[in-house]
Write a protein that holds these residues in place. Structure first.
Motif, PDB file in Angstrom:
ATOM      1  N   PRO A 266       0.789  -1.689  -0.057  1.00  0.00           N
ATOM      2  CA  PRO A 266       0.473   0.282   0.152  1.00  0.00           C
ATOM      3  C   PRO A 266       0.800   1.609   0.336  1.00  0.00           C
ATOM      4  N   ARG A 267       0.383   2.192  -0.686  1.00  0.00           N
ATOM      5  CA  ARG A 267       1.300   3.841  -0.712  1.00  0.00           C
ATOM      6  C   ARG A 267       0.958   4.125   0.939  1.00  0.00           C
ATOM      7  N   ASP A 268      -0.023   3.955   1.706  1.00  0.00           N
ATOM      8  CA  ASP A 268       0.419   4.424   2.905  1.00  0.00           C
ATOM      9  C   ASP A 268       1.210   4.279   3.621  1.00  0.00           C
ATOM     10  N   GLU A 269       2.161   2.707   2.666  1.00  0.00           N
ATOM     11  CA  GLU A 269       3.096   2.177   3.885  1.00  0.00           C
ATOM     12  C   GLU A 269       4.384   2.663   3.542  1.00  0.00           C
ATOM     13  N   PRO A 270       4.913   3.572   4.056  1.00  0.00           N
ATOM     14  CA  PRO A 270       5.919   4.425   3.048  1.00  0.00           C
ATOM     15  C   PRO A 270       7.188   4.249   4.005  1.00  0.00           C
ATOM     16  N   GLU A 271       6.963   3.563   5.399  1.00  0.00           N
ATOM     17  CA  GLU A 271       8.435   2.321   5.257  1.00  0.00           C
ATOM     18  C   GLU A 271       7.976   1.427   5.404  1.00  0.00           C
ATOM     19  N   MET A 272       7.470   0.435   5.099  1.00  0.00           N
ATOM     20  CA  MET A 272       7.582  -0.320   4.105  1.00  0.00           C
ATOM     21  C   MET A 272       8.562  -0.260   2.526  1.00  0.00           C
ATOM     22  N   LEU A 273       7.048   0.608   1.916  1.00  0.00           N
ATOM     23  CA  LEU A 273       8.193   0.438   1.115  1.00  0.00           C
ATOM     24  C   LEU A 273       9.316   1.198   0.266  1.00  0.00           C
ATOM     25  N   HIS A 274      10.138   1.726   1.707  1.00  0.00           N
ATOM     26  CA  HIS A 274      11.514   2.298   1.758  1.00  0.00           C
ATOM     27  C   HIS A 274      12.083   1.116   2.045  1.00  0.00           C
ATOM     28  N   SER A 275      11.737   0.020   3.396  1.00  0.00           N
ATOM     29  CA  SER A 275      12.183  -0.692   3.161  1.00  0.00           C
ATOM     30  C   SER A 275      12.465  -2.078   2.296  1.00  0.00           C
ATOM     31  N   ILE A 276      12.123  -1.591   1.214  1.00  0.00           N
ATOM     32  CA  ILE A 276      11.593  -2.891  -0.478  1.00  0.00           C
ATOM     33  C   ILE A 276      13.146  -1.682  -0.162  1.00  0.00           C
ATOM     34  N   LEU A 277      12.986  -0.672  -1.054  1.00  0.00           N
ATOM     35  CA  LEU A 277      13.879   0.076  -2.007  1.00  0.00           C
ATOM     36  C   LEU A 277      15.040  -0.017  -1.282  1.00  0.00           C
ATOM     37  N   SER A 278      15.462  -0.280  -0.515  1.00  0.00           N
ATOM     38  CA  SER A 278      16.654   0.003   0.634  1.00  0.00           C
ATOM     39  C   SER A 278      17.418  -1.102  -0.316  1.00  0.00           C
ATOM     40  N   LYS A 279      17.038  -2.070  -0.550  1.00  0.00           N
ATOM     41  CA  LYS A 279      17.662  -3.174  -1.004  1.00  0.00           C
ATOM     42  C   LYS A 279      17.577  -3.522  -2.583  1.00  0.00           C
ATOM     43  N   LEU A 280      19.173  -3.586  -2.663  1.00  0.00           N
ATOM     44  CA  LEU A 280      18.897  -4.514  -4.423  1.00  0.00           C
ATOM     45  C   LEU A 280      17.825  -5.519  -4.569  1.00  0.00           C
ATOM     46  N   PRO A 281      17.548  -6.208  -5.768  1.00  0.00           N
ATOM     47  CA  PRO A 281      17.157  -7.105  -5.969  1.00  0.00           C
ATOM     48  C   PRO A 281      18.086  -8.377  -5.998  1.00  0.00           C
ATOM     49  N   ARG A 282      17.600  -9.178  -5.502  1.00  0.00           N
ATOM     50  CA  ARG A 282      18.088 -10.947  -5.892  1.00  0.00           C
ATOM     51  C   ARG A 282      17.378 -11.517  -6.805  1.00  0.00           C
ATOM     52  N   PRO A 283      18.267 -12.751  -7.623  1.00  0.00           N
ATOM     53  CA  PRO A 283      18.887 -11.856  -8.748  1.00  0.00           C
ATOM     54  C   PRO A 283      19.946 -11.259  -8.820  1.00  0.00           C
ATOM     55  N   LEU A 284      20.887  -9.827  -9.594  1.00  0.00           N
ATOM     56  CA  LEU A 284      20.556  -8.715 -10.389  1.00  0.00           C
ATOM     57  C   LEU A 284      21.010  -8.880 -11.702  1.00  0.00           C
ATOM     58  N   ASP A 285      20.306  -8.661 -12.873  1.00  0.00           N
ATOM     59  CA  ASP A 285      20.740  -8.616 -13.821  1.00  0.00           C
ATOM     60  C   ASP A 285      21.319  -7.854 -14.373  1.00  0.00           C
ATOM     61  N   LEU A 286      22.729  -7.529 -14.708  1.00  0.00           N
ATOM     62  CA  LEU A 286      23.098  -6.605 -14.431  1.00  0.00           C
ATOM     63  C   LEU A 286      22.912  -6.006 -16.103  1.00  0.00           C
ATOM     64  N   ASP A 287      23.256  -6.915 -16.558  1.00  0.00           N
ATOM     65  CA  ASP A 287      23.983  -6.232 -18.665  1.00  0.00           C
ATOM     66  C   ASP A 287      22.029  -6.045 -18.404  1.00  0.00           C
ATOM     67  N   ALA A 288      20.629  -6.409 -18.117  1.00  0.00           N
ATOM     68  CA  ALA A 288      19.881  -6.140 -18.643  1.00  0.00           C
ATOM     69  C   ALA A 288      19.082  -4.427 -17.809  1.00  0.00           C
ATOM     70  N   LEU A 289      19.536  -4.464 -16.467  1.00  0.00           N
ATOM     71  CA  LEU A 289      19.913  -3.430 -16.211  1.00  0.00           C
ATOM     72  C   LEU A 289      20.609  -1.813 -16.900  1.00  0.00           C
ATOM     73  N   ILE A 290      21.691  -2.160 -17.236  1.00  0.00           N
ATOM     74  CA  ILE A 290      22.304  -0.890 -18.157  1.00  0.00           C
ATOM     75  C   ILE A 290      21.712  -0.751 -18.794  1.00  0.00           C
ATOM     76  N   ALA A 291      21.356  -1.678 -19.718  1.00  0.00           N
ATOM     77  CA  ALA A 291      20.459  -2.051 -20.835  1.00  0.00           C
ATOM     78  C   ALA A 291      18.509  -0.831 -20.503  1.00  0.00           C
ATOM     79  N   ASP A 292      18.162  -1.025 -19.263  1.00  0.00           N
ATOM     80  CA  ASP A 292      17.141  -0.424 -18.766  1.00  0.00           C
ATOM     81  C   ASP A 292      17.544   0.878 -18.943  1.00  0.00           C
TER      82      ASP A 292
END
Length: 416
Positions: A266-292
């Motif tokens: 939910p958008r009204d849970e900024p602490e939870m959203l911050h927690s998700i976004l403060s960690k990089l996703p695993r696995p991280l496809d670097l070549d795809a990320l660079i292209a994006d």
């Protein structure tokens, strides 16, 4: 480089993807670009799958990207400083913090055979950081700087390390080495503007979440969050080949890549959203990320971003990013590679003056707020004139703009 030339380079780099023969050809192309100091070709090759492929090639490419003189041209740019003379220089004010952070280094890589090897590498890392800080004492150490230096230490040969770290510090990550974190925070303010342009629905969903979740990644060139040397070295290929703002766009691309997960929260849970976004996703496809990231920057360059009021003039790029920020002074990687350490110091000093002016302005505004009560209105007007005259008399280079600029001009005339 025009669009047709870049397209040809990109097609050539893409053809390197299959087989050992293609890999050998890509290695030859990278080394040829290094010999000619062809930064455009190196950028395209860095963005292509696999980047610069291996550390022995990075030892040629990274110094070129950072603007270091080439030893192959007969220059001997490193011996003069590679003599230990820095040890006789005065201690830098941040050396105690450096040692605390170095003690926590090399957690994930490399895999040392014994404790003696680990301690030796920590000593080398400490010496590298302290040498740069003593030679350029105006730079301010920040926690996470050791993560960046650790990567360069493990990839580059000893004579190249300090010159490379010095140029990186003064010309590409200078915003993080100022006496305030404000310029680093200002960079993060670009992320909502990027999302607003590229994905309005996601921007609205995250509108209550401050972009501080990206601080660790952008501050350390992702070296604090990526836990394998191969991955972070490959990422450094493109971060050194591209302009510094590419790193900010990369985090925006990471946010977009987690779109489904974010909409499940939910958008009204900024602490939870911050927690998700403060960690990089695993696995991280670097070549795809660079292209994006490249596609995102090409589609929505910072000069065309719009701010909260829907106009370019209200964007963070124009409103909060200093003209002396690395995001602007290194907007063209070729121009950045040609800049000198003296240029970096001049930009640094300009940013410090701007920060001092902003601090005086904020103090003036805070004081004025104390006199907003009706009983104090008359006194407040007098304080308004006096405080702003003092606070704004010394404006940053180019002078303040907008209403503050107009008022500053009037007050300066009144109080001469």
């Amino acid at each position: 480089m025009d669009a047709s030339d870049e397209a040809a380079l990109r097609e050539k780099a893409t053809n390197h993807n299959d087989g050992s023969v293609a890999t050998d050809k890509k290695e030859d192309d990278i080394l040829e670009a290094c010999r000619w100091r062809d930064l455009d070709a190196l950028r395209v090759l860095a963005e292509s799958p696999g980047g610069f492929l291996k550390d022995s090639i990075r030892q040629k490419a990274w110094p070129v990207l950072l603007g270091l003189p080439s030893a192959e041209d007969g220059n001997e740019p490193y011996t003069a400083q590679d003599d230990g003379s820095w040890k006789e220089l005065p201690r830098h004010r941040d050396e105690d913090q450096v040692q605390l952070d170095v003690n926590r280094a090399f957690i994930y890589y490399p895999h040392h055979q014994n404790e003696a090897e680990l301690e030796q590498q920590k000593a080398e890392l400490s010496a590298l950081i302290v040498e740069v800080l003593r030679r350029y004492p105006y730079l301010c150490y920040f926690q996470g700087y050791h993560d960046i230096c650790q990567v360069l230490l493990l990839v580059l040969p000893t004579p190249l390390r300090a010159p490379a770290v010095a140029r990186l510090s003064a010309l590409r990550i200078r915003d993080f080495m100022l006496p305030s974190l404000a310029p680093a925070i200002a960079q993060l303010r670009l992320i909502p503007d990027i999302l607003r342009a590229a994905d309005p629905a996601l921007w609205r969903h995250l509108s209550s979440t401050e972009p501080f979740f990206a601080l660790s990644g952008t501050l350390t060139m992702y070296a604090h969050d990526i836990t394998t040397l191969g991955e972070i070295a490959r990422l450094f290929d493109v971060l050194l080949a591209r302009e510094p703002v590419f790193s900010v766009y990369m985090f925006a691309a990471i946010v977009r890549g987690r779109r489904a997960e974010l909409f499940d929260t939910p958008r009204d849970e900024p602490e939870m959203l911050h927690s998700i976004l403060s960690k990089l996703p695993r696995p991280l496809d670097l070549d795809a990320l660079i292209a994006d990231t490249r596609a995102l920057l090409d589609a929505y360059p910072p000069e065309r971003l719009r701010g909260a009021r829907g106009s370019p003039s209200s964007s963070s790029w124009r409103h909060t990013i200093s003209p002396a920020s690395v995001l602007k002074t290194a907007r063209d990687p070729r121009a950045c590679a040609a800049q000198s350490m003296a240029d970096g110091r001049a930009f640094f000093d300009r940013q410090v003056r701007e920060l001092q002016w902003l601090e005086r302005r904020d103090q003036a505004i805070a004081l004025l707020r104390r006199y907003r009560r009706p009983a104090a209105r008359t006194l407040g007007v007098a304080v308004l004139v006096a405080v702003l005259a003092i606070a704004l008399r010394r404006s940053p280079p180019g002078g303040p703009t907008g209403p503050l600029g107009y008022l500053s001009t009037l007050l300066t005339r009144w109080f001469r």
